[in-house]
Motif scaffolding. Structure first.
Motif, PDB file in Angstrom:
ATOM      1  N   UNK A  65     -50.163 -12.846 -17.169  1.00  0.00           N
ATOM      2  CA  UNK A  65     -50.984 -12.026 -18.044  1.00  0.00           C
ATOM      3  C   UNK A  65     -51.353 -10.707 -17.344  1.00  0.00           C
ATOM      4  N   UNK A  66     -51.213  -9.607 -18.055  1.00  0.00           N
ATOM      5  CA  UNK A  66     -51.561  -8.290 -17.510  1.00  0.00           C
ATOM      6  C   UNK A  66     -52.665  -7.684 -18.355  1.00  0.00           C
ATOM      7  N   UNK A  67     -53.729  -7.227 -17.689  1.00  0.00           N
ATOM      8  CA  UNK A  67     -54.846  -6.569 -18.350  1.00  0.00           C
ATOM      9  C   UNK A  67     -55.001  -5.176 -17.750  1.00  0.00           C
ATOM     10  N   UNK A  68     -55.482  -4.252 -18.592  1.00  0.00           N
ATOM     11  CA  UNK A  68     -55.686  -2.874 -18.151  1.00  0.00           C
ATOM     12  C   UNK A  68     -57.051  -2.407 -18.608  1.00  0.00           C
ATOM     13  N   UNK A  69     -57.541  -1.363 -17.942  1.00  0.00           N
ATOM     14  CA  UNK A  69     -58.815  -0.798 -18.345  1.00  0.00           C
ATOM     15  C   UNK A  69     -59.297   0.242 -17.369  1.00  0.00           C
ATOM     16  N   UNK A  70     -60.617   0.482 -17.430  1.00  0.00           N
ATOM     17  CA  UNK A  70     -61.250   1.483 -16.586  1.00  0.00           C
ATOM     18  C   UNK A  70     -62.526   0.895 -15.998  1.00  0.00           C
ATOM     19  N   UNK A  71     -62.812   1.200 -14.742  1.00  0.00           N
ATOM     20  CA  UNK A  71     -64.000   0.675 -14.070  1.00  0.00           C
ATOM     21  C   UNK A  71     -64.745   1.770 -13.327  1.00  0.00           C
ATOM     22  N   UNK A  72     -66.012   1.463 -13.105  1.00  0.00           N
ATOM     23  CA  UNK A  72     -66.860   2.242 -12.197  1.00  0.00           C
ATOM     24  C   UNK A  72     -67.516   1.243 -11.269  1.00  0.00           C
ATOM     25  N   UNK A  73     -67.399   1.496  -9.978  1.00  0.00           N
ATOM     26  CA  UNK A  73     -68.087   0.693  -8.966  1.00  0.00           C
ATOM     27  C   UNK A  73     -69.121   1.593  -8.310  1.00  0.00           C
ATOM     28  N   UNK A  74     -70.342   1.100  -8.197  1.00  0.00           N
ATOM     29  CA  UNK A  74     -71.387   1.783  -7.437  1.00  0.00           C
ATOM     30  C   UNK A  74     -71.856   0.814  -6.365  1.00  0.00           C
ATOM     31  N   UNK A  75     -71.732   1.215  -5.123  1.00  0.00           N
ATOM     32  CA  UNK A  75     -72.154   0.350  -4.032  1.00  0.00           C
ATOM     33  C   UNK A  75     -73.654   0.445  -3.868  1.00  0.00           C
ATOM     34  N   UNK A  76     -74.329  -0.678  -3.593  1.00  0.00           N
ATOM     35  CA  UNK A  76     -73.771  -2.011  -3.400  1.00  0.00           C
ATOM     36  C   UNK A  76     -73.759  -2.850  -4.680  1.00  0.00           C
ATOM     37  N   UNK A  77     -72.669  -3.514  -4.905  1.00  0.00           N
ATOM     38  CA  UNK A  77     -72.513  -4.637  -5.828  1.00  0.00           C
ATOM     39  C   UNK A  77     -72.684  -4.357  -7.313  1.00  0.00           C
ATOM     40  N   UNK A  78     -72.438  -3.142  -7.743  1.00  0.00           N
ATOM     41  CA  UNK A  78     -72.505  -2.863  -9.174  1.00  0.00           C
ATOM     42  C   UNK A  78     -71.112  -2.475  -9.667  1.00  0.00           C
ATOM     43  N   UNK A  79     -70.797  -2.991 -10.859  1.00  0.00           N
ATOM     44  CA  UNK A  79     -69.502  -2.657 -11.459  1.00  0.00           C
ATOM     45  C   UNK A  79     -69.638  -2.660 -12.976  1.00  0.00           C
ATOM     46  N   UNK A  80     -68.900  -1.778 -13.605  1.00  0.00           N
ATOM     47  CA  UNK A  80     -68.788  -1.737 -15.061  1.00  0.00           C
ATOM     48  C   UNK A  80     -67.322  -1.517 -15.377  1.00  0.00           C
ATOM     49  N   UNK A  81     -66.725  -2.418 -16.159  1.00  0.00           N
ATOM     50  CA  UNK A  81     -65.322  -2.297 -16.545  1.00  0.00           C
ATOM     51  C   UNK A  81     -65.186  -2.466 -18.049  1.00  0.00           C
ATOM     52  N   UNK A  82     -64.399  -1.604 -18.647  1.00  0.00           N
ATOM     53  CA  UNK A  82     -64.059  -1.709 -20.062  1.00  0.00           C
ATOM     54  C   UNK A  82     -62.557  -1.943 -20.130  1.00  0.00           C
ATOM     55  N   UNK A  83     -62.208  -3.079 -20.732  1.00  0.00           N
ATOM     56  CA  UNK A  83     -60.807  -3.462 -20.824  1.00  0.00           C
ATOM     57  C   UNK A  83     -60.172  -2.846 -22.064  1.00  0.00           C
ATOM     58  N   UNK A  84     -58.907  -2.463 -21.934  1.00  0.00           N
ATOM     59  CA  UNK A  84     -58.124  -1.987 -23.080  1.00  0.00           C
ATOM     60  C   UNK A  84     -57.431  -3.197 -23.693  1.00  0.00           C
ATOM     61  N   UNK A  85     -58.177  -3.944 -24.493  1.00  0.00           N
ATOM     62  CA  UNK A  85     -57.590  -5.112 -25.139  1.00  0.00           C
ATOM     63  C   UNK A  85     -58.178  -5.273 -26.534  1.00  0.00           C
ATOM     64  N   UNK A  86     -57.658  -6.193 -27.271  1.00  0.00           N
ATOM     65  CA  UNK A  86     -58.096  -6.373 -28.655  1.00  0.00           C
ATOM     66  C   UNK A  86     -59.495  -6.975 -28.761  1.00  0.00           C
ATOM     67  N   UNK A  87     -60.030  -7.508 -27.646  1.00  0.00           N
ATOM     68  CA  UNK A  87     -61.352  -8.119 -27.671  1.00  0.00           C
ATOM     69  C   UNK A  87     -62.469  -7.154 -27.262  1.00  0.00           C
ATOM     70  N   UNK A  88     -62.090  -5.926 -26.865  1.00  0.00           N
ATOM     71  CA  UNK A  88     -63.076  -4.952 -26.372  1.00  0.00           C
ATOM     72  C   UNK A  88     -63.946  -5.573 -25.287  1.00  0.00           C
ATOM     73  N   UNK A  89     -63.293  -6.206 -24.335  1.00  0.00           N
ATOM     74  CA  UNK A  89     -63.996  -6.922 -23.269  1.00  0.00           C
ATOM     75  C   UNK A  89     -64.664  -5.945 -22.310  1.00  0.00           C
ATOM     76  N   UNK A  90     -65.879  -6.315 -21.881  1.00  0.00           N
ATOM     77  CA  UNK A  90     -66.634  -5.549 -20.895  1.00  0.00           C
ATOM     78  C   UNK A  90     -67.053  -6.509 -19.794  1.00  0.00           C
ATOM     79  N   UNK A  91     -66.922  -6.054 -18.548  1.00  0.00           N
ATOM     80  CA  UNK A  91     -67.383  -6.797 -17.392  1.00  0.00           C
ATOM     81  C   UNK A  91     -68.417  -5.904 -16.701  1.00  0.00           C
TER      82      UNK A  91
END
Length: 184
Positions: A45-71
């Motif tokens: 399985x291959x997933x794509x998207x965009x992320x921002x990491x801010x140290x320490x320990x913060x991340x925001x990712x938006x996936x380019x998929x049909x579910x509009x997944x966010x991490x």
């Protein structure tokens, strides 16, 4: 004479690796945050998207998929949300490999003490282990910037993450890391 040449070669190689390791660490120390595109391979399985990491320990990712997944992680919790299905999953960050990847000081200390810098045609890589978690951090050979990592997910699948179009030290709105924004 052959043994002397072999010993000299290994000594020279170790000095070269120590210099590269030092340059990678010094470069990494200067990074406060990263914005990047990613390609993540989990099994087939291959997933794509965009992320921002801010140290320490913060991340925001938006996936380019049909579910509009966010991490998203606020440094303590990790939430994976799907806008399409109105479902979210919340985890303790400390129980995930991202806990190590998002801890810049931990990585720097591990890299300083590491004797296992590996070298491919494109990357330098460090194996970082902590308790039962192994993370391999990859750095671009030309720029010495972080360009990906390899971990195992909670189901013991190999997860390879390649990061592209990296921008460092941007002005970031910290509201994107607030967990309550992503809980349906």
């Amino acid at each position: 004479m052959k043994i002397f040449i072999i010993i000299f070669f290994f000594l020279f190689q170790n000095l070269a690796n120590a210099s590269i390791k030092s340059k990678i660490i010094n470069n990494f120390k200067l990074i406060e945050n990263l914005k990047f595109n990613f390609v993540q391979k989990i099994g087939k399985k291959i997933e794509k998207g965009e992320c921002i990491i801010a140290y320490p320990k913060k991340i925001f990712c938006k996936y380019d998929d049909r579910y509009n997944k966010i991490l998203v992680s606020n440094g303590k919790s990790l939430v994976i949300n799907s806008e399409r299905t109105n479902q979210y999953y919340r985890y303790r960050l400390g129980k995930t490999p991202l806990n190590l990847i998002l801890d810049k000081n931990f990585l720097i200390n591990k890299m300083k003490n590491s004797k296992n810098l590996s070298n491919t045609s494109e990357n330098y890589s460090f194996k970082v282990s902590h308790e039962e978690t192994l993370v391999i951090i990859h750095f671009d050979k030309n720029t010495l910037n972080i360009n990906g990592w390899t971990t195992m997910d909670i189901y013991q699948n190999r997860v390879e993450t390649k990061i592209l179009n990296v921008e460092n030290n941007l002005k970031i709105n910290n509201n994107i890391f607030k967990i309550k924004n992503y809980i349906n």
